[in-house]
Motif scaffolding. Sequence first.
Motif, PDB file in Angstrom:
ATOM      1  N   ASP A 164       0.862  -1.174   0.000  1.00  0.00           N
ATOM      2  CA  ASP A 164       0.000   0.000   0.000  1.00  0.00           C
ATOM      3  C   ASP A 164       0.905   1.232   0.000  1.00  0.00           C
ATOM      4  N   SER A 165       0.717   2.130  -0.962  1.00  0.00           N
ATOM      5  CA  SER A 165       1.604   3.294  -1.073  1.00  0.00           C
ATOM      6  C   SER A 165       1.441   4.284   0.077  1.00  0.00           C
ATOM      7  N   GLN A 166       0.298   4.268   0.764  1.00  0.00           N
ATOM      8  CA  GLN A 166       0.077   5.208   1.865  1.00  0.00           C
ATOM      9  C   GLN A 166       0.572   4.675   3.198  1.00  0.00           C
ATOM     10  N   ASP A 171       2.461   1.611   3.563  1.00  0.00           N
ATOM     11  CA  ASP A 171       3.604   0.720   3.378  1.00  0.00           C
ATOM     12  C   ASP A 171       3.311  -0.715   3.847  1.00  0.00           C
ATOM     13  N   GLU A 218       9.810  -3.651  -4.687  1.00  0.00           N
ATOM     14  CA  GLU A 218       8.488  -3.286  -4.173  1.00  0.00           C
ATOM     15  C   GLU A 218       7.651  -2.620  -5.254  1.00  0.00           C
ATOM     16  N   MET A 230       4.200  -0.472  -5.482  1.00  0.00           N
ATOM     17  CA  MET A 230       3.310   0.292  -4.624  1.00  0.00           C
ATOM     18  C   MET A 230       1.974   0.552  -5.331  1.00  0.00           C
ATOM     19  N   GLY A 240      -1.730   2.547  -5.090  1.00  0.00           N
ATOM     20  CA  GLY A 240      -2.461   3.641  -4.454  1.00  0.00           C
ATOM     21  C   GLY A 240      -3.915   3.294  -4.274  1.00  0.00           C
TER      22      GLY A 240
END
Length: 110
Positions: free
Chosen positions: A31-33, A35, A102, A104, A106
């Motif tokens: 998850d980009s928000q 991690d 990784e 990611m 959003g």
Amino acid sequence: MTKLFIFSFLSFLITILQLSAQNTLTGTVKDSQTDAALEFTQVALMQKADSTLVTGATTDSNGRFRIETRSEGDFLLRVSFIGFQELWMPVSIEQGANALGEVMLGASAH
């Protein structure tokens, strides 16, 4: 005669080993928000020319995936998970192990 037999046998063995060689693509989806690792994410390897499916995998409980293929070259990777924006990214598969790192995702605006 025995030299010919040995040469033929070795040639056959090398051919079989090359045909069974696997190329792997590994990585982790997060998850980009937050991690946080995203488990059960769909990861698909697609043909670059027409986006047809080559093979795919689902991430494990730590967000890791491993795709095995005999194919090499340039492809597209489609990463999708409910509640997140679908990601399409170019990848190159070379012979042997290919570590993507990784990936990611959003959150979706919906």
